[in-house]
Design a protein around this motif. Sequence first.
Motif, PDB file in Angstrom:
ATOM      1  N   LEU A   1       2.309   4.585   0.956  1.00 46.76           N
ATOM      2  CA  LEU A   1       2.261   5.227   2.276  1.00 46.76           C
ATOM      3  C   LEU A   1       1.376   6.475   2.292  1.00 46.76           C
ATOM      4  O   LEU A   1       0.525   6.638   3.160  1.00 46.76           O
ATOM      5  CB  LEU A   1       3.680   5.581   2.744  1.00 46.76           C
ATOM      6  N   ARG A   2       1.567   7.361   1.325  1.00 48.58           N
ATOM      7  CA  ARG A   2       0.927   8.667   1.457  1.00 48.58           C
ATOM      8  C   ARG A   2      -0.581   8.646   1.245  1.00 48.58           C
ATOM      9  O   ARG A   2      -1.299   9.494   1.776  1.00 48.58           O
ATOM     10  CB  ARG A   2       1.582   9.678   0.517  1.00 48.58           C
ATOM     11  N   ASP A   3      -1.086   7.650   0.491  1.00 52.12           N
ATOM     12  CA  ASP A   3      -2.538   7.622   0.286  1.00 52.12           C
ATOM     13  C   ASP A   3      -3.167   6.243   0.471  1.00 52.12           C
ATOM     14  O   ASP A   3      -4.387   6.113   0.371  1.00 52.12           O
ATOM     15  CB  ASP A   3      -2.888   8.173  -1.103  1.00 52.12           C
ATOM     16  N   GLY A   4      -2.367   5.220   0.734  1.00 59.25           N
ATOM     17  CA  GLY A   4      -2.915   3.896   0.974  1.00 59.25           C
ATOM     18  C   GLY A   4      -3.250   3.099  -0.275  1.00 59.25           C
ATOM     19  O   GLY A   4      -3.653   1.938  -0.180  1.00 59.25           O
ATOM     20  N   GLU A   5      -3.106   3.704  -1.452  1.00 63.04           N
ATOM     21  CA  GLU A   5      -3.446   3.029  -2.712  1.00 63.04           C
ATOM     22  C   GLU A   5      -2.712   1.691  -2.841  1.00 63.04           C
ATOM     23  O   GLU A   5      -1.526   1.592  -2.503  1.00 63.04           O
ATOM     24  CB  GLU A   5      -3.058   3.937  -3.882  1.00 63.04           C
ATOM     25  N   VAL A   6      -3.433   0.668  -3.340  1.00 64.96           N
ATOM     26  CA  VAL A   6      -2.794  -0.630  -3.590  1.00 64.96           C
ATOM     27  C   VAL A   6      -1.893  -0.495  -4.813  1.00 64.96           C
ATOM     28  O   VAL A   6      -2.339  -0.022  -5.869  1.00 64.96           O
ATOM     29  CB  VAL A   6      -3.861  -1.710  -3.847  1.00 64.96           C
TER      30      VAL A   6
ATOM     31  N   ALA B   1      -7.302   1.223   0.950  1.00 60.58           N
ATOM     32  CA  ALA B   1      -6.833   2.565   1.298  1.00 60.58           C
ATOM     33  C   ALA B   1      -6.788   2.650   2.817  1.00 60.58           C
ATOM     34  O   ALA B   1      -6.962   1.638   3.502  1.00 60.58           O
ATOM     35  CB  ALA B   1      -7.803   3.624   0.751  1.00 60.58           C
ATOM     36  N   TYR B   2      -6.579   3.859   3.323  1.00 61.67           N
ATOM     37  CA  TYR B   2      -6.713   4.056   4.763  1.00 61.67           C
ATOM     38  C   TYR B   2      -8.196   4.140   5.086  1.00 61.67           C
ATOM     39  O   TYR B   2      -9.024   4.536   4.260  1.00 61.67           O
ATOM     40  CB  TYR B   2      -6.021   5.345   5.199  1.00 61.67           C
TER      41      TYR B   2
ATOM     42  N   TRP C   1     -12.053   5.223   2.091  1.00 55.65           N
ATOM     43  CA  TRP C   1     -11.152   5.551   0.974  1.00 55.65           C
ATOM     44  C   TRP C   1     -10.323   6.789   1.290  1.00 55.65           C
ATOM     45  O   TRP C   1     -10.235   7.713   0.495  1.00 55.65           O
ATOM     46  CB  TRP C   1     -11.955   5.769  -0.311  1.00 55.65           C
ATOM     47  N   ILE C   2      -9.714   6.774   2.459  1.00 59.36           N
ATOM     48  CA  ILE C   2      -9.045   7.973   2.961  1.00 59.36           C
ATOM     49  C   ILE C   2      -7.555   7.955   2.608  1.00 59.36           C
ATOM     50  O   ILE C   2      -6.918   6.908   2.563  1.00 59.36           O
ATOM     51  CB  ILE C   2      -9.253   8.051   4.493  1.00 59.36           C
ATOM     52  N   LYS C   3      -7.013   9.146   2.346  1.00 57.91           N
ATOM     53  CA  LYS C   3      -5.580   9.296   2.069  1.00 57.91           C
ATOM     54  C   LYS C   3      -4.885   9.808   3.329  1.00 57.91           C
ATOM     55  O   LYS C   3      -5.376  10.747   3.965  1.00 57.91           O
ATOM     56  CB  LYS C   3      -5.360  10.295   0.939  1.00 57.91           C
TER      57      LYS C   3
ATOM     58  N   ASN D   1       0.865  -1.172   0.000  1.00 57.73           N
ATOM     59  CA  ASN D   1       0.000   0.000   0.000  1.00 57.73           C
ATOM     60  C   ASN D   1       0.902   1.223   0.000  1.00 57.73           C
ATOM     61  O   ASN D   1       1.880   1.282   0.736  1.00 57.73           O
ATOM     62  CB  ASN D   1      -0.907   0.034   1.231  1.00 57.73           C
TER      63      ASN D   1
END
Lengths: 165, 100, 562
Positions: free
Chosen positions: B12-17, C62-63, C106-108, B10
């Motif tokens: 880091l900065r936005d969690g995107e896969v 996502a977070y 769906w948080i950044k 993921n």
Amino acid sequence: MPLIKDGCIVEDDWTHVPDGEAVPADRPAIISFERFQAERATFEGRNAALGVRVKSGTLAPAIAADLERFALIAIEFPKFRDGRGFSTARELRERYGYEGEIRAVGHFIPDQYQFAVRTGFTSAEAPANANPESWARALTEITVAFQPSLDDPQPLSLLRRRLGA
Amino acid sequence: MALLKAITANRLRDGEVVFLKAEGVWVERLDEAALFEDAAVADTALAAAKAQAERDQYGVDIYAFDLTLKDGRPDPVKARERIRALGPSVRTDLGKQAAA
Amino acid sequence: MNHIAPGRNAGVYNYDEIDRRFVSERVEQFRAQVARRLSGELTEEEFKPLRLMNGLYLQLHAYMLRIAVPYGVLTSRQMRKLAEIGRKYDKGYGHFTTRQNLQFNWIKLEETPEILNELAEVDMHALQTSGNCVRNVTTDQFVGAAKDEVVDGRVYAEILRQWTTLHPEFTYLPRKFKIAIMGSEKDRAAIRIHDVGVFAKRNDKGEIGFAFYAGGGLGRSPFIGKLIREWVPEEDFVAYLEAILRVYNQYGRRDNIYKARIKILVHELGQEKFTAEVEEEFARLRGPKYRLAPEIVAEIRRRFGGPSFEDLPPVSAALEQAKAANEAFARWVAVNVTEHKAPGYAVATVSLKPAGGIPGDATSEQMELVAALADQYSFGEIRVSHAQNLVLAHVKQDDLFALWTALEGAGLGTANVGLIGDIIACPGLDYCALANARSIPLAQAISERFADPARQQLIGELGIKISGCINACGHHHVGAIGILGVDKKGVEFYQITIGGDPTLTTAIGDILGPAVTEHEAVDAIEAIVEVYLANRHDGESFLATLKRVGHGPFKERVYAAH
């Protein structure tokens, strides 16, 4: 290890002495509590200050009987997430009236520093690459507390209502 | 069918896969990911990817997972990885599957 | 920052400047922590607990940000802010949880400090909605409105919220710590499946005190909370909790994450020894420092304001007429509306469980509609129930028909509260990084199978609870019918339990038999329902029938085809 006191990096007068190494007689030394227990007689009549390092699983009652022997108690955080040390420090102060230095050692991060001060710690050992700014800010970024603590028996929040403020 | 491996994290900065495409290069779509036939090669790539992603504060939770090829396209073995690669199965209007 | 006080009429704790200063400082602290993480000063291992204590998880896509709705009560203005955040920073919807909170999926990370800043504008935050600290205190969703209420639990839940916020000694506990508080005869907060459950009551003199239960919890090893003290006087309320937390922080296991909850400590020490340790600590702590003075309680109570009700006749002619004229409305009133303590008022539950829907999900538009309806009909106040529904707690009976009509128009008028379609489900493998199986598709399939409202009403009260893994966020252990998702070599299977009970007579359900596939699970639920209907005596609950006839007939029917 930079030593932090009152949010600043300060000179450390103390030396950690690993088990098995000679304990200097002429300057403040921190030894393990286990060593103190095993060799306690050898520290009778010592002039220089003595400190002990206690593991996170060693709780306040276990060291309470010998408190007057120690000018410093270093409480270990094996991982910063292990929060037993906060209870140990508070018990040392509130239950046993200990007035010497209580130091946080091991894996300890600035984000816990204010909790440490509030539970009775007086100093913390930071990692070698510590960012002094983060440690300084840690004591000032939150100014509202919701419980009484060692550094502030009448905090701003919940209990302020008793004062009619 | 032979099992393949791909490397994921993921961001880091936005969690995107994200998926590893080449050393130091991460992509958002599984279709573009590097596929490893040899488990030992995948292990080496994983170790390198972890070191790089951690050093650059790029990604977290970095690991390899199993997949096969289905109609020439990568198809994860486990439901968990399929859902990560596509999006929630109960909201097909959302996630990577929505942009497909 | 431009702060506007929430409506004085709503029964929501009103922040003052000091409360606001604290939340703002906490936002800035987190902003600095995020910057230190992105710069590499903090490792992921160090940052994770810090972000969790601000409600931020890393999930599959996502977070995920879990926003605190303290004890489930919020203002219409706060709800509108949630809707706005959903639209601006997420994908236009949110998920109400079994701990009365709201999650965005769906948080950044880099946007989170700004989101928290926006929340602070309406006196909200995400503090301690995760992490190994004391979590959001939950209570009865009908608090302050229920006819059977003895003590207003909000006041004490708020005291605990403040007391446990950034508690210097108890922020790095062995594991998370959940507290629930109830102040009515009936337990609507499932207090005995909490780390600490508090039952607020009054003695003969009318004084307020608390019974404490400790060591309850679900998850891998479910335990029912044990009564450790029958009566703690109000002034010792925080001291007693402090004593429990002190014992737990010192003696709770830290060597194994699955054995770190207080339930394991209570179990391993035994109820007697644990209680003795707490009492010993309590004897030392009791005193002026931790005394909860009556003036503090009075001040907190005053901050809630609370609606001023009109004098109304106990029976509304308009309501009776509307019920007679409209069968669907009459059903909704029978199922979703509860008695209010004030004559002429009613408590209306807004179901977030339409047939085939995702339990607990609400779009930003739906949140805004509920906020508008709350303004119009319920003093601008909304509650989130642990069953993942919303509650408008103070509606004039005269207004119920207009309210229902507006809800119906937005797909929020489902009449199934407490019925088989009112399924509690965790997000499961569709969103959650810990899950082994999906929960939502099964909930959707079951609610579709039982979509007919008349059939649901005929079946009567029957709780289905679904968890996608053994952590049991869907509380499957205490569902009359519980379903646990498991992974068998990459295929999702579902294990069914029956006989669970979340109320004060708490019971953990028994496993019915081998796990089944998703498709079989829907048939199995229908079979269980049929056996119940065939065997029940007049007015008998599912649990009573089960107790009388035993598991045999249910098991036989479910596995007949195998």
